[in-house]
Design a protein around this motif. Sequence first.
Motif, PDB file in Angstrom:
ATOM      1  N   LEU A   1      -6.250  26.898  53.578  1.00 26.33           N
ATOM      2  CA  LEU A   1      -7.076  27.356  54.693  1.00 26.33           C
ATOM      3  C   LEU A   1      -7.385  26.196  55.642  1.00 26.33           C
ATOM      4  O   LEU A   1      -7.295  26.354  56.871  1.00 26.33           O
ATOM      5  CB  LEU A   1      -8.367  27.972  54.156  1.00 26.33           C
ATOM      6  CG  LEU A   1      -9.159  28.857  55.124  1.00 26.33           C
ATOM      7  CD1 LEU A   1      -8.292  29.973  55.678  1.00 26.33           C
ATOM      8  CD2 LEU A   1     -10.378  29.442  54.410  1.00 26.33           C
ATOM      9  N   ILE A   2      -7.707  25.038  55.090  1.00 31.55           N
ATOM     10  CA  ILE A   2      -7.954  23.860  55.932  1.00 31.55           C
ATOM     11  C   ILE A   2      -6.698  23.499  56.719  1.00 31.55           C
ATOM     12  O   ILE A   2      -6.765  23.196  57.913  1.00 31.55           O
ATOM     13  CB  ILE A   2      -8.422  22.674  55.071  1.00 31.55           C
ATOM     14  CG1 ILE A   2      -9.825  22.933  54.521  1.00 31.55           C
ATOM     15  CG2 ILE A   2      -8.412  21.374  55.880  1.00 31.55           C
ATOM     16  CD1 ILE A   2     -10.277  21.920  53.489  1.00 31.55           C
ATOM     17  N   GLY A   3      -5.536  23.557  56.060  1.00 32.77           N
ATOM     18  CA  GLY A   3      -4.287  23.234  56.744  1.00 32.77           C
ATOM     19  C   GLY A   3      -4.023  24.146  57.929  1.00 32.77           C
ATOM     20  O   GLY A   3      -3.608  23.695  59.003  1.00 32.77           O
ATOM     21  N   ALA A   4      -4.281  25.432  57.750  1.00 29.89           N
ATOM     22  CA  ALA A   4      -4.071  26.388  58.844  1.00 29.89           C
ATOM     23  C   ALA A   4      -5.037  26.120  59.997  1.00 29.89           C
ATOM     24  O   ALA A   4      -4.648  26.150  61.178  1.00 29.89           O
ATOM     25  CB  ALA A   4      -4.239  27.809  58.322  1.00 29.89           C
ATOM     26  N   VAL A   5      -6.290  25.860  59.673  1.00 27.62           N
ATOM     27  CA  VAL A   5      -7.293  25.606  60.713  1.00 27.62           C
ATOM     28  C   VAL A   5      -6.978  24.305  61.453  1.00 27.62           C
ATOM     29  O   VAL A   5      -7.066  24.237  62.693  1.00 27.62           O
ATOM     30  CB  VAL A   5      -8.700  25.567  60.105  1.00 27.62           C
ATOM     31  CG1 VAL A   5      -9.727  25.104  61.138  1.00 27.62           C
ATOM     32  CG2 VAL A   5      -9.084  26.943  59.562  1.00 27.62           C
ATOM     33  N   GLU A   6      -6.597  23.263  60.727  1.00 25.84           N
ATOM     34  CA  GLU A   6      -6.238  21.988  61.356  1.00 25.84           C
ATOM     35  C   GLU A   6      -5.093  22.165  62.340  1.00 25.84           C
ATOM     36  O   GLU A   6      -5.133  21.657  63.472  1.00 25.84           O
ATOM     37  CB  GLU A   6      -5.833  20.972  60.284  1.00 25.84           C
ATOM     38  CG  GLU A   6      -6.983  20.449  59.437  1.00 25.84           C
ATOM     39  CD  GLU A   6      -6.477  19.627  58.254  1.00 25.84           C
ATOM     40  OE1 GLU A   6      -7.283  18.856  57.692  1.00 25.84           O
ATOM     41  OE2 GLU A   6      -5.286  19.742  57.894  1.00 25.84           O
ATOM     42  N   ALA A   7      -4.053  22.882  61.913  1.00 22.98           N
ATOM     43  CA  ALA A   7      -2.886  23.078  62.782  1.00 22.98           C
ATOM     44  C   ALA A   7      -3.234  23.948  63.990  1.00 22.98           C
ATOM     45  O   ALA A   7      -2.695  23.747  65.085  1.00 22.98           O
ATOM     46  CB  ALA A   7      -1.745  23.702  61.982  1.00 22.98           C
ATOM     47  N   ALA A   8      -4.142  24.888  63.800  1.00 25.75           N
ATOM     48  CA  ALA A   8      -4.576  25.719  64.921  1.00 25.75           C
ATOM     49  C   ALA A   8      -5.376  24.898  65.926  1.00 25.75           C
ATOM     50  O   ALA A   8      -5.217  25.052  67.151  1.00 25.75           O
ATOM     51  CB  ALA A   8      -5.409  26.891  64.413  1.00 25.75           C
ATOM     52  N   GLU A   9      -6.238  24.010  65.421  1.00 28.05           N
ATOM     53  CA  GLU A   9      -7.039  23.175  66.315  1.00 28.05           C
ATOM     54  C   GLU A   9      -6.168  22.228  67.134  1.00 28.05           C
ATOM     55  O   GLU A   9      -6.522  21.865  68.258  1.00 28.05           O
ATOM     56  CB  GLU A   9      -8.067  22.402  65.499  1.00 28.05           C
ATOM     57  CG  GLU A   9      -9.185  23.291  64.949  1.00 28.05           C
ATOM     58  CD  GLU A   9     -10.146  22.552  64.041  1.00 28.05           C
ATOM     59  OE1 GLU A   9      -9.808  21.412  63.624  1.00 28.05           O
ATOM     60  OE2 GLU A   9     -11.220  23.110  63.737  1.00 28.05           O
ATOM     61  N   ARG A  10      -5.032  21.818  66.579  1.00 30.17           N
ATOM     62  CA  ARG A  10      -4.086  20.979  67.316  1.00 30.17           C
ATOM     63  C   ARG A  10      -3.132  21.798  68.173  1.00 30.17           C
ATOM     64  O   ARG A  10      -2.228  21.254  68.804  1.00 30.17           O
ATOM     65  CB  ARG A  10      -3.282  20.123  66.331  1.00 30.17           C
ATOM     66  CG  ARG A  10      -4.117  19.091  65.559  1.00 30.17           C
ATOM     67  CD  ARG A  10      -4.618  17.982  66.456  1.00 30.17           C
ATOM     68  NE  ARG A  10      -3.527  17.169  66.960  1.00 30.17           N
ATOM     69  CZ  ARG A  10      -3.086  16.051  66.376  1.00 30.17           C
ATOM     70  NH1 ARG A  10      -3.667  15.615  65.255  1.00 30.17           N
ATOM     71  NH2 ARG A  10      -2.099  15.363  66.888  1.00 30.17           N
ATOM     72  N   LYS A  11      -3.316  23.123  68.175  1.00 25.70           N
ATOM     73  CA  LYS A  11      -2.515  24.063  68.971  1.00 25.70           C
ATOM     74  C   LYS A  11      -1.026  24.028  68.583  1.00 25.70           C
ATOM     75  O   LYS A  11      -0.149  24.248  69.410  1.00 25.70           O
ATOM     76  CB  LYS A  11      -2.688  23.801  70.472  1.00 25.70           C
ATOM     77  CG  LYS A  11      -4.132  23.899  70.952  1.00 25.70           C
ATOM     78  CD  LYS A  11      -4.239  23.816  72.460  1.00 25.70           C
ATOM     79  CE  LYS A  11      -5.681  23.783  72.934  1.00 25.70           C
ATOM     80  NZ  LYS A  11      -6.506  24.891  72.408  1.00 25.70           N
ATOM     81  N   ILE A  12      -0.769  23.756  67.306  1.00 25.30           N
ATOM     82  CA  ILE A  12       0.602  23.782  66.800  1.00 25.30           C
ATOM     83  C   ILE A  12       0.982  25.203  66.420  1.00 25.30           C
ATOM     84  O   ILE A  12       2.085  25.672  66.727  1.00 25.30           O
ATOM     85  CB  ILE A  12       0.736  22.842  65.582  1.00 25.30           C
ATOM     86  CG1 ILE A  12       0.405  21.401  65.989  1.00 25.30           C
ATOM     87  CG2 ILE A  12       2.153  22.921  65.001  1.00 25.30           C
ATOM     88  CD1 ILE A  12       0.286  20.450  64.798  1.00 25.30           C
ATOM     89  N   ILE A  13       0.081  25.902  65.728  1.00 18.13           N
ATOM     90  CA  ILE A  13       0.338  27.277  65.313  1.00 18.13           C
ATOM     91  C   ILE A  13      -0.808  28.175  65.741  1.00 18.13           C
ATOM     92  O   ILE A  13      -1.916  27.702  66.025  1.00 18.13           O
ATOM     93  CB  ILE A  13       0.535  27.392  63.782  1.00 18.13           C
ATOM     94  CG1 ILE A  13      -0.757  27.035  63.037  1.00 18.13           C
ATOM     95  CG2 ILE A  13       1.707  26.527  63.307  1.00 18.13           C
ATOM     96  CD1 ILE A  13      -0.721  27.334  61.540  1.00 18.13           C
ATOM     97  N   ASP A  14      -0.522  29.477  65.777  1.00 20.36           N
ATOM     98  CA  ASP A  14      -1.543  30.506  65.966  1.00 20.36           C
ATOM     99  C   ASP A  14      -1.590  31.295  64.658  1.00 20.36           C
ATOM    100  O   ASP A  14      -0.783  32.199  64.446  1.00 20.36           O
ATOM    101  CB  ASP A  14      -1.163  31.411  67.132  1.00 20.36           C
ATOM    102  CG  ASP A  14      -2.170  32.531  67.358  1.00 20.36           C
ATOM    103  OD1 ASP A  14      -3.283  32.456  66.800  1.00 20.36           O
ATOM    104  OD2 ASP A  14      -1.830  33.497  68.077  1.00 20.36           O
ATOM    105  N   PRO A  15      -2.489  30.925  63.735  1.00 24.03           N
ATOM    106  CA  PRO A  15      -2.431  31.496  62.390  1.00 24.03           C
ATOM    107  C   PRO A  15      -2.951  32.921  62.305  1.00 24.03           C
ATOM    108  O   PRO A  15      -3.954  33.276  62.925  1.00 24.03           O
ATOM    109  CB  PRO A  15      -3.313  30.544  61.577  1.00 24.03           C
ATOM    110  CG  PRO A  15      -4.276  29.978  62.560  1.00 24.03           C
ATOM    111  CD  PRO A  15      -3.540  29.908  63.872  1.00 24.03           C
TER     112      PRO A  15
END
Length: 312
Positions: free
Chosen positions: A39-53
């Motif tokens: 869950l942290i990994g998904a949120v981190e990547a979303a905050e960096r605008k890499i993915i839209d989880p």
Amino acid sequence: MVKDTPPPAHNQLEYFIKLTSNTAPVPTAVIHPVDANSLIGAVEAAERKIIDPILVGPEEKIRFAAQEQNLDIDRFRIVDTQHSHEAAETAVAMARSRDVQILMKGGLSSDEMLRAVVHKTKGVRTERRLSHVFLLDVPNYHKPLMITDAAINIVPDLNIKRDIVQNAIYFCQALGIEQPKVAILAAVEKVKSNMQSTIDAAALCKMVDRGQITGGILDGPLAFDNAISLEAAQDKHIQSSVSGDADILLAPDLEAANMMGKQLIYLAGAKSAGLVMGAQVPIVLTSRAEKTLGRLASCALAALQATRGKQL
């Protein structure tokens, strides 16, 4: 094929994360994210605008995990399922219909997720075998080093090795490495009838000549030293355009690849990220022990594959 500035000699994971700033966040199904790391990994990547989880799994468990970690997930879509098996099937169906372009493993076993991926009628398999590619930023090597396959195929035969090589070539091309160099590893440099890895290496090189493998430059069998060191190759009188400049190391089996990758990480200080290739979409399959940089970089590699790469 994408032509970027060649990746730098160091800070390569950061470089690939930065490349994703040129693209929109990629829709990603995060499968059963009921544990802190996924869950942290998904949120981190979303905050960096890499993915839209899109969080796929039991909503109550997902929200409980988010509350425990003080994570705000209200802005993310949640697809509620009863259990992890249903989450995997639902996420794969979303990938098959192109509602998402990346699959990301959460708090379920790799086997459970991959069973849904390779299902004969409901999965997202292609004509190629799935395989894992490690990308390693090794401090004393001059460019990114890929090791394959360290996670999926235990004792690959020649046909599976062909798919593993092709997956790794496509992986590199999406990162801007136009014609990656592949070192096919064995314990020795000569073809020996009692060492299957050397026979497979020779056959894989001939497959390039016959168009059964495309896009890369292959050489093997090569021992590890003369694959990564031109000096070692010259000392053994080996003439090779791959020696000392390999992009991809094809290991003879999973155990060799896994140990080689972890040795570089824990003894040589390499930083790592990786993906599963060979499906219709890239698959992020990070370890539970993966740190923030590795999780972000794996998501970035998946985003680059999804937007630039050849999957089929």
